[in-house]
Design a protein around this motif. Structure first.
Motif, mmCIF file in Angstrom:
data_model
loop_
_atom_site.group_PDB
_atom_site.id
_atom_site.type_symbol
_atom_site.label_atom_id
_atom_site.label_comp_id
_atom_site.label_asym_id
_atom_site.label_seq_id
_atom_site.Cartn_x
_atom_site.Cartn_y
_atom_site.Cartn_z
ATOM 1 N N UNK A 131 -8.103 2.865 -18.144
ATOM 2 C CA UNK A 131 -8.208 4.107 -17.375
ATOM 3 C C UNK A 131 -6.971 4.978 -17.602
ATOM 4 N N UNK A 145 -12.537 -3.857 -3.918
ATOM 5 C CA UNK A 145 -11.425 -2.963 -4.230
ATOM 6 C C UNK A 145 -10.121 -3.499 -3.647
ATOM 7 N N UNK A 146 -9.080 -3.478 -4.479
ATOM 8 C CA UNK A 146 -7.775 -3.896 -3.976
ATOM 9 C C UNK A 146 -7.008 -2.663 -3.529
ATOM 10 N N UNK A 147 -6.236 -2.810 -2.501
ATOM 11 C CA UNK A 147 -5.496 -1.686 -1.919
ATOM 12 C C UNK A 147 -6.391 -0.453 -1.839
ATOM 13 N N UNK A 148 -7.470 -0.576 -1.084
ATOM 14 C CA UNK A 148 -8.475 0.482 -1.069
ATOM 15 C C UNK A 148 -7.883 1.829 -0.652
ATOM 16 N N UNK A 149 -6.851 1.792 0.175
ATOM 17 C CA UNK A 149 -6.223 3.034 0.607
ATOM 18 C C UNK A 149 -5.633 3.787 -0.575
ATOM 19 N N UNK A 150 -4.963 3.049 -1.438
ATOM 20 C CA UNK A 150 -4.344 3.676 -2.600
ATOM 21 C C UNK A 150 -5.416 4.186 -3.553
ATOM 22 N N UNK A 151 -6.490 3.374 -3.678
ATOM 23 C CA UNK A 151 -7.574 3.784 -4.570
ATOM 24 C C UNK A 151 -8.193 5.089 -4.056
ATOM 25 N N UNK A 191 -6.777 7.284 -2.283
ATOM 26 C CA UNK A 191 -5.785 8.329 -2.517
ATOM 27 C C UNK A 191 -5.875 8.834 -3.961
ATOM 28 N N UNK A 192 -6.073 7.882 -4.899
ATOM 29 C CA UNK A 192 -6.215 8.272 -6.303
ATOM 30 C C UNK A 192 -7.452 9.146 -6.503
ATOM 31 N N UNK A 235 -6.615 7.151 5.303
ATOM 32 C CA UNK A 235 -7.006 6.625 3.997
ATOM 33 C C UNK A 235 -5.870 5.835 3.366
ATOM 34 N N UNK A 236 -4.693 6.439 3.360
ATOM 35 C CA UNK A 236 -3.563 5.769 2.722
ATOM 36 C C UNK A 236 -3.223 4.463 3.402
ATOM 37 N N UNK A 268 1.377 4.166 -2.966
ATOM 38 C CA UNK A 268 1.091 5.588 -2.770
ATOM 39 C C UNK A 268 2.311 6.413 -3.189
ATOM 40 N N UNK A 277 0.807 -1.214 0.000
ATOM 41 C CA UNK A 277 0.000 0.000 0.000
ATOM 42 C C UNK A 277 0.850 1.279 0.000
ATOM 43 N N UNK A 314 -2.784 1.510 -10.645
ATOM 44 C CA UNK A 314 -2.063 0.321 -10.202
ATOM 45 C C UNK A 314 -2.916 -0.924 -10.384
ATOM 46 N N UNK A 323 -12.094 7.048 -11.723
ATOM 47 C CA UNK A 323 -10.862 6.592 -11.082
ATOM 48 C C UNK A 323 -10.828 5.074 -10.984
ATOM 49 N N UNK A 324 -12.002 4.473 -11.016
ATOM 50 C CA UNK A 324 -12.051 3.015 -10.961
ATOM 51 C C UNK A 324 -12.309 2.506 -9.566
ATOM 52 N N UNK A 325 -12.956 1.344 -9.482
ATOM 53 C CA UNK A 325 -13.311 0.716 -8.215
ATOM 54 C C UNK A 325 -14.173 1.612 -7.323
#
Lengths: 120, 636
Positions: A117, B159-165, B167-168, B189-190, A91, A87, A101, B218-220
């Motif tokens: 995307x 959602x995978x790596x929801x924190x990163x998502x 953040x996006x 969030x991160x 970031x 994670x 990603x 952004x997706x997901x």
């Protein structure tokens, strides 16, 4: 015209797999890189529409490579390939300029969605 | 998993917690500094949150989540108890009440919590320094549009790596304007430390629709809602200081509460049951006395009272009924674990889970059923190799079913395993001297159960392994009989075994036939009485020195109650025969006189075992005299 792709990963297995997924969907894999340094070199040389970038690679990691590539081309489209639990690194990669990603193990549909995307 | 049957329980418990929350909020209002009520509210809210999330009641979970976050800020000292905070908490408690009713009624779509969520979030995202600021002030800022657009985002469940998502998403929002008031914080969030939902405020010139579209790309992203400051104001209650229930009046709340539940201590139900039992006895006495008095008015009043008492009894009985799934639900797991540890392939199915039994009965039958299921898995089913060799399906079928049959409930445990080896059981029975008839080559089902249900008969490992069944059947048998029920076993070698438990629906009150023997009156459960006849010499015959009963050509074993109860042998006089039945077995019981039927309250027997095997309990008759209840199972 199909989009050109540069695949960066130190494992042949992963490169082959990503390559297959993308080629089956009509992408043109124009090059592969095994290290971060190679990735930067090949990007400058090939100017692909898309880069898939592993995070952990020898010589230079994916995050630094993204940083360098973005410095060279602010519009570079880089898709990070990460594993679960990375994670914080993802970031960081995004802060370095990556656009999106995907998470290993890859599901072709997710990879393609992310690619769309990034290119969209 | 079918959650619907937990809905009632959820409703009951949530209401309790809500009621507690209301009380505690009042307490908090009186003593804002107290930490105890705050902690208690927090726990109650948290409990409702957990339950509603499990039930899939999204809006309820969301409301409780937001209230919990708000309260947590207070607990951590980031916010203080203020009038607006208390108001919104009260409003949330009210809204939760309606929302819970709707959710349980399956009308989850009608729950409207958006504005309240907005209020809660707004209050929770206030800066600590502004925690004391009242609602008017806060609203003033949003009127000016300084607060910007309120954007709420929910990520897709997978959602995978929801924190990163997340953040996006935030990064994308930053391309549209200035982002602030991010909740939870960017750090949280991160780190992925959020439950897929987050909100932010965005100062932007873009229309809400464009913001939503941009963030969705952004997706997901499962959902995005962007609300401009002015829209938000329209949906906010005109005066947040006013205690307004956002859904309250429009809803026919009462209609939703037709099926209310309260929780009662079991002890109280037991007391009620005992009292109604005593009342039944008194009723009997009253009816007798009134009949003797011969006063028509009294007789009428007594018969009316008697009818009412019966109804009361029925109602009390009903209040004790519990669906068997309360006990059955743990069995699939139990069977699975047993099968795994023993290396058996078992497919387990249950039916009739909605059948109701008296609570006390239900508590008692759990163990016997567990015993039967374990036995089936352990001894009933063959190993996978054996099944294959026998040409049977790889997975053994084990079924547990409950069914209502008139005044009893039948519980059936059935397997398609190897069945009981009658030859081995017979050999064993002979060896132990239970069977003396040398000509006998096979045991009937009836005989078989009598054999294996003998205490000590089947506990030898040898037999257990060879017969494929039997461990502790006697324990099951005696328990079920103590409950006034019966056990039946049907088995066929190579095809499996079915054990049938017949249970009375309730423990406490049974209808009994009263029989006088010398100076004692015994009670015989009517369920086991087939018929009664006046005894005449033509009924009697002696076969090999044993007295038997001749009934329409059938020969039945005959027992004299006087002999059993060690009463003096009868002088000449009339006698009656009660024909008892249990499953397929029948016998005649000779008594002096029949003295009618009566509802009796079973008092469980603590008498010494062995000596009192003949009786299963005692009761008080309507004339106040005690009476022993005959255990028909032990006679047959």
């Amino acid at each position: 015209m199909s989009h050109s792709v540069l695949i960066c990963d130190d494992a042949i297995f992963m490169r082959t797999m990503i390559g297959d997924i993308l080629q089956q969907s009509g992408f043109d894999v124009v090059g592969e890189a095994e290290t971060g340094l190679q990735a930067i070199e090949k990007y400058k040389q090939l100017k692909p529409d898309l880069v898939t970038m592993d995070i952990v690679m020898p010589d230079m990691g994916g995050i630094d490579a993204v940083r360098e590539i973005t410095k060279f081309d602010p519009n570079a489209r880089v898709l990070m390939c990460s594993a679960m639990g990375q994670q914080a690194l993802v970031v960081e990669a995004i802060q370095a300029g990556a656009k999106d990603f995907v998470v290993k193990p890859f599901q072709p549909s997710r990879v393609l969605e992310a690619v769309q995307r990034v290119l969209g | 998993m079918d959650l619907s049957r937990y809905a009632e329980l959820f409703l009951t418990e949530s209401r309790e917690h809500l009621s507690a929350i209301n009380h505690l909020l009042l307490e908090l209002e009186r003593t804002p500094g107290a930490s105890e009520p705050l902690d208690a509210i927090f726990r109650a809210v948290h409990t409702i949150k957990g339950m509603s999330a499990t039930m899939g009641y999204g809006p309820v979970a969301e409301l409780t989540h937001e209230l919990e976050s708000l309260l947590d800020r207070v607990r951590r000292g980031e916010s203080r108890i203020s009038a607006p905070l208390l108001d919104v908490s009260f409003a949330t408690a009210d809204a939760l009440e309606s929302a819970i009713d709707l959710a349980v009624a399956g009308r989850i779509d009608e729950i409207e919590v958006t504005q309240l969520l907005g209020r809660l979030r707004a209050l929770a995202s206030d800066k600590p320094a502004r925690a004391k600021a009242n609602g008017k002030k806060r609203r003033a800022t949003s009127d000016n549009g300084e607060a910007g657009m309120l954007v709420r985002v929910r990520l897709a469940p997978d959602t995978q790596l929801s924190g990163v998502r997340a953040y996006l998403v935030v990064k994308r929002a930053e391309t549209l304007g200035t982002v602030h008031s991010l909740s939870p914080s960017i750090e949280a969030l991160q780190a992925g430390d959020f439950d897929r939902k987050f909100s932010l405020r965005l100062n932007t010139h873009e229309p809400a629709g464009a913001v939503e579209a941009a963030l969705r790309s952004v997706g997901d992203v499962e959902s995005v809602s962007a609300m401009s400051g002015s829209e938000e104001n329209q949906t906010t209650p005109p005066n947040p200081d006013l205690h307004v229930d956002p859904v309250g009046e429009a809803l026919p709340r009462e209609a939703l509460r037709q099926q209310q539940h309260i929780r009662i201590e079991l002890r109280r139900l037991d007391t009620l049951m005992n009292l109604i039992g005593e009342l039944m006895i008194t009723r009997g006495r009253l009816v007798e006395t009134a009949a003797a008095a011969g006063d028509l008015a009294v007789t009428e009043a007594v018969s009316e009272a008697s009818r009412l008492i019966s109804q009361l009894q029925d109602e009390i009985m009903m209040s004790r009924m519990v669906p068997v799934h309360h006990v059955f639900d743990r069995f699939p797991r139990l069977v699975r674990d047993a099968a795994r540890s023993l290396g058996k392939n078992v497919e387990f199915a249950m039916s009739g889970k909605e059948i109701e039994l008296d609570r006390s009965m239900l508590d008692e039958i759990g163990d016997p059923i567990v015993h039967l299921l374990r036995n089936a898995v352990d001894h009933g089913f063959e190993t996978p190799a054996e099944r294959e060799a026998a040409g049977k399906p790889a997975f053994g079928k084990l079924t547990l079913s409950a069914a209502r049959e008139r005044s009893s409930v039948t519980v059936r445990v059935s397997d398609d395993g190897r069945g009981i080896d009658r030859v081995r059981v017979l050999a064993k029975a002979r060896e132990q001297g239970f069977v003396t008839d040398a000509a006998k080559t096979e045991l009937t089902d009836e005989e078989l159960i009598r054999m294996i249900a003998r205490p000590g008969f089947s506990t030898k490992d040898q037999v257990t392994d060879l017969s494929g069944r039997g461990v502790g059947i006697d324990a099951v048998y005696s328990r079920v009989r103590a409950l006034g029920g019966s056990v039946e076993i049907k088995t066929a070698a190579g095809q499996g075994t079915t054990t049938i438990l017949r249970l009375p629906i309730t423990l406490a009150i049974i209808r009994a036939l009263l029989a006088r023997v010398h100076d004692e009156v015994y009670a015989i459960p009517l369920t086991h009485v087939q018929e009664t006849v006046a005894l005449t010499p033509s009924h009697l015959k002696t076969v090999r020195g044993q007295e038997v009963l001749l009934m329409r050509g059938d020969v039945l074993p005959l027992v004299r109650m006087r002999t059993l109860a060690s009463q003096p042998v009868a002088q000449d006089g009339t006698a009656h025969v009660i024909v008892l039945e249990l499953g397929e077995r029948r016998m005649g019981l000779v008594v002096d006189e029949l003295s009618g039927q009566q509802d009796i309250v079973v008092k469980h027997f603590d008498a010494v075992r062995g000596g009192a095997a003949l009786f299963s309990g005692a009761t008080i008759l309507s004339d106040g005299s005690p009476s022993l209840i005959v255990d028909v199972g032990s006679l047959l």
